[in-house]
Design a protein around this motif. Structure first.
Motif, PDB file in Angstrom:
ATOM      1  N   PHE A  15       0.871  -1.167   0.000  1.00 21.94           N
ATOM      2  CA  PHE A  15       0.000   0.000   0.000  1.00 21.94           C
ATOM      3  C   PHE A  15       0.912   1.221   0.000  1.00 21.94           C
ATOM      4  CE2 PHE A  15      -2.536  -3.401   1.653  1.00 21.94           C
ATOM      5  CZ  PHE A  15      -3.815  -3.154   1.173  1.00 21.94           C
ATOM      6  N   SER A  16       0.849   2.013  -1.075  1.00 25.36           N
ATOM      7  CA  SER A  16       1.732   3.175  -1.184  1.00 25.36           C
ATOM      8  C   SER A  16       1.038   4.285  -1.955  1.00 25.36           C
ATOM      9  CB  SER A  16       3.043   2.790  -1.874  1.00 25.36           C
ATOM     10  OG  SER A  16       2.792   2.377  -3.200  1.00 25.36           O
ATOM     11  N   GLN A  17       1.595   5.475  -1.841  1.00 26.20           N
ATOM     12  CA  GLN A  17       1.094   6.635  -2.550  1.00 26.20           C
ATOM     13  C   GLN A  17       2.097   7.024  -3.630  1.00 26.20           C
ATOM     14  OE1 GLN A  17      -2.056   7.731  -1.763  1.00 26.20           O
ATOM     15  NE2 GLN A  17      -1.912   5.914  -0.467  1.00 26.20           N
ATOM     16  N   LYS A  18       1.609   7.644  -4.685  1.00 32.80           N
ATOM     17  CA  LYS A  18       2.498   8.097  -5.754  1.00 32.80           C
ATOM     18  C   LYS A  18       3.414   9.195  -5.226  1.00 32.80           C
ATOM     19  CE  LYS A  18      -0.788   7.067  -9.387  1.00 32.80           C
ATOM     20  NZ  LYS A  18      -1.595   7.609 -10.483  1.00 32.80           N
ATOM     21  N   PRO A  19       4.705   9.113  -5.534  1.00 35.02           N
ATOM     22  CA  PRO A  19       5.651  10.117  -5.035  1.00 35.02           C
ATOM     23  C   PRO A  19       5.307  11.541  -5.482  1.00 35.02           C
ATOM     24  CG  PRO A  19       6.828   8.260  -6.003  1.00 35.02           C
ATOM     25  CD  PRO A  19       5.376   8.057  -6.280  1.00 35.02           C
ATOM     26  N   GLU A  20       4.732  11.664  -6.682  1.00 39.25           N
ATOM     27  CA  GLU A  20       4.412  13.001  -7.184  1.00 39.25           C
ATOM     28  C   GLU A  20       3.298  13.694  -6.396  1.00 39.25           C
ATOM     29  OE1 GLU A  20       2.524   9.952 -10.013  1.00 39.25           O
ATOM     30  OE2 GLU A  20       4.516  10.265  -9.237  1.00 39.25           O
ATOM     31  N   MET A  21       2.625  12.951  -5.529  1.00 42.36           N
ATOM     32  CA  MET A  21       1.593  13.564  -4.685  1.00 42.36           C
ATOM     33  C   MET A  21       2.232  14.443  -3.613  1.00 42.36           C
ATOM     34  SD  MET A  21      -1.198  12.637  -6.046  1.00 42.36           S
ATOM     35  CE  MET A  21      -2.420  13.096  -4.864  1.00 42.36           C
ATOM     36  N   GLY A  22       3.486  14.194  -3.282  1.00 39.43           N
ATOM     37  CA  GLY A  22       4.221  15.043  -2.362  1.00 39.43           C
ATOM     38  C   GLY A  22       3.806  14.929  -0.902  1.00 39.43           C
ATOM     39  N   TYR A  23       3.229  13.799  -0.516  1.00 40.72           N
ATOM     40  CA  TYR A  23       2.823  13.609   0.880  1.00 40.72           C
ATOM     41  C   TYR A  23       4.047  13.420   1.777  1.00 40.72           C
ATOM     42  CZ  TYR A  23      -1.935  12.661  -0.805  1.00 40.72           C
ATOM     43  OH  TYR A  23      -3.172  12.753  -1.384  1.00 40.72           O
ATOM     44  N   LYS A  30      -0.579   7.430   7.129  1.00 34.73           N
ATOM     45  CA  LYS A  30      -1.974   7.505   7.575  1.00 34.73           C
ATOM     46  C   LYS A  30      -2.932   7.069   6.466  1.00 34.73           C
ATOM     47  CE  LYS A  30      -5.330  10.498   9.717  1.00 34.73           C
ATOM     48  NZ  LYS A  30      -6.266  11.378   9.183  1.00 34.73           N
ATOM     49  N   ILE A  31      -2.711   7.553   5.254  1.00 41.36           N
ATOM     50  CA  ILE A  31      -3.559   7.184   4.113  1.00 41.36           C
ATOM     51  C   ILE A  31      -3.456   5.689   3.846  1.00 41.36           C
ATOM     52  CG2 ILE A  31      -3.854   7.448   1.623  1.00 41.36           C
ATOM     53  CD1 ILE A  31      -2.924  10.385   1.999  1.00 41.36           C
ATOM     54  N   ASN A  32      -2.243   5.152   3.891  1.00 38.95           N
ATOM     55  CA  ASN A  32      -2.045   3.725   3.616  1.00 38.95           C
ATOM     56  C   ASN A  32      -2.705   2.854   4.678  1.00 38.95           C
ATOM     57  OD1 ASN A  32      -0.627   4.230   1.251  1.00 38.95           O
ATOM     58  ND2 ASN A  32       1.291   4.455   2.356  1.00 38.95           N
ATOM     59  N   GLU A  37      -7.381  -0.735   6.204  1.00 40.45           N
ATOM     60  CA  GLU A  37      -8.646  -0.965   6.912  1.00 40.45           C
ATOM     61  C   GLU A  37      -9.796  -1.134   5.922  1.00 40.45           C
ATOM     62  OE1 GLU A  37      -9.166  -1.687  10.131  1.00 40.45           O
ATOM     63  OE2 GLU A  37      -6.981  -1.660  10.176  1.00 40.45           O
ATOM     64  N   HIS A  38      -9.801  -0.341   4.864  1.00 37.53           N
ATOM     65  CA  HIS A  38     -10.837  -0.469   3.831  1.00 37.53           C
ATOM     66  C   HIS A  38     -10.738  -1.831   3.146  1.00 37.53           C
ATOM     67  CE1 HIS A  38     -12.708  -0.070  -0.119  1.00 37.53           C
ATOM     68  NE2 HIS A  38     -13.473   0.857   0.428  1.00 37.53           N
ATOM     69  N   TYR A  39      -9.516  -2.268   2.858  1.00 37.29           N
ATOM     70  CA  TYR A  39      -9.288  -3.575   2.240  1.00 37.29           C
ATOM     71  C   TYR A  39      -9.829  -4.698   3.129  1.00 37.29           C
ATOM     72  CZ  TYR A  39      -6.701  -7.643   0.522  1.00 37.29           C
ATOM     73  OH  TYR A  39      -6.361  -8.890   0.062  1.00 37.29           O
ATOM     74  N   LYS A  40      -9.561  -4.612   4.437  1.00 40.51           N
ATOM     75  CA  LYS A  40     -10.048  -5.634   5.370  1.00 40.51           C
ATOM     76  C   LYS A  40     -11.575  -5.631   5.434  1.00 40.51           C
ATOM     77  CE  LYS A  40      -7.429  -4.767   9.115  1.00 40.51           C
ATOM     78  NZ  LYS A  40      -6.523  -4.859  10.265  1.00 40.51           N
ATOM     79  N   LYS A  41     -12.186  -4.460   5.438  1.00 39.32           N
ATOM     80  CA  LYS A  41     -13.648  -4.378   5.455  1.00 39.32           C
ATOM     81  C   LYS A  41     -14.245  -4.968   4.185  1.00 39.32           C
ATOM     82  CE  LYS A  41     -13.987  -0.491   8.591  1.00 39.32           C
ATOM     83  NZ  LYS A  41     -14.292   0.925   8.757  1.00 39.32           N
ATOM     84  N   THR A  42     -13.564  -4.759   3.058  1.00 37.89           N
ATOM     85  CA  THR A  42     -14.023  -5.333   1.789  1.00 37.89           C
ATOM     86  C   THR A  42     -13.991  -6.855   1.843  1.00 37.89           C
ATOM     87  OG1 THR A  42     -13.203  -3.407   0.593  1.00 37.89           O
ATOM     88  CG2 THR A  42     -13.610  -5.388  -0.703  1.00 37.89           C
ATOM     89  N   LEU A  43     -12.917  -7.410   2.406  1.00 35.78           N
ATOM     90  CA  LEU A  43     -12.827  -8.866   2.548  1.00 35.78           C
ATOM     91  C   LEU A  43     -13.924  -9.393   3.470  1.00 35.78           C
ATOM     92  CD1 LEU A  43      -8.966  -9.381   2.921  1.00 35.78           C
ATOM     93  CD2 LEU A  43     -10.378  -9.974   0.944  1.00 35.78           C
ATOM     94  N   GLU A  59      10.170   3.035   5.086  1.00 34.05           N
ATOM     95  CA  GLU A  59      10.708   4.373   5.345  1.00 34.05           C
ATOM     96  C   GLU A  59       9.964   5.474   4.608  1.00 34.05           C
ATOM     97  OE1 GLU A  59      14.916   4.676   4.843  1.00 34.05           O
ATOM     98  OE2 GLU A  59      15.283   2.836   5.969  1.00 34.05           O
ATOM     99  N   ASP A  60       9.367   5.153   3.457  1.00 36.77           N
ATOM    100  CA  ASP A  60       8.669   6.170   2.671  1.00 36.77           C
ATOM    101  C   ASP A  60       7.190   6.320   3.045  1.00 36.77           C
ATOM    102  OD1 ASP A  60       7.704   3.789   1.668  1.00 36.77           O
ATOM    103  OD2 ASP A  60       8.075   4.282  -0.436  1.00 36.77           O
ATOM    104  N   GLY A  61       6.745   5.579   4.048  1.00 41.43           N
ATOM    105  CA  GLY A  61       5.346   5.651   4.466  1.00 41.43           C
ATOM    106  C   GLY A  61       4.473   4.577   3.855  1.00 41.43           C
ATOM    107  N   SER A  62       5.031   3.778   2.953  1.00 45.37           N
ATOM    108  CA  SER A  62       4.263   2.667   2.394  1.00 45.37           C
ATOM    109  C   SER A  62       4.203   1.538   3.423  1.00 45.37           C
ATOM    110  CB  SER A  62       4.881   2.177   1.078  1.00 45.37           C
ATOM    111  OG  SER A  62       6.183   1.693   1.284  1.00 45.37           O
TER     112      SER A  62
END
Length: 82
Positions: A15-23, A30-32, A37-43, A59-62
């Motif tokens: 679970f990661s965010q695109k680097p160009e988003m600049g988070y 937090k987003i990941n 949690e959304h993935y677990k609820k879907t299951l 280290e990158d937040g993923s």
């Protein structure tokens, strides 16, 4: 004749965010975690039996998640989840 007695899928999900988003690392993490949690609820909504084996923050937040999940609902997978 052969038939499947039991089957599970072992997955490594990232679970990661695109680097160009600049988070920042904290915001991306937090987003990941929310996505996990959304993935677990879907299951759970799909009534898919699953087990989170390992979760590792990077280290990158993923977040890397190892999950064992039921292949289909027609076979008994209890031996995989004990």
């Amino acid at each position: 004749m052969k038939r499947v007695k039991a089957a599970c899928i072992l997955q490594t999900l990232v679970f990661s965010q695109k680097p160009e988003m600049g988070y920042s690392k904290e915001r991306a993490l937090k987003i990941n975690l929310e996505e996990i949690e959304h993935y677990k609820k879907t299951l759970e909504k799909a009534k898919t039996r699953y087990q989170i084996i390992d979760t590792a923050e990077q280290e990158d937040g993923s977040v890397v998640v190892h999950v064992r999940k039921q292949y289909n609902d027609k076979t008994d997978t209890s031996e995989y989840f004990e």
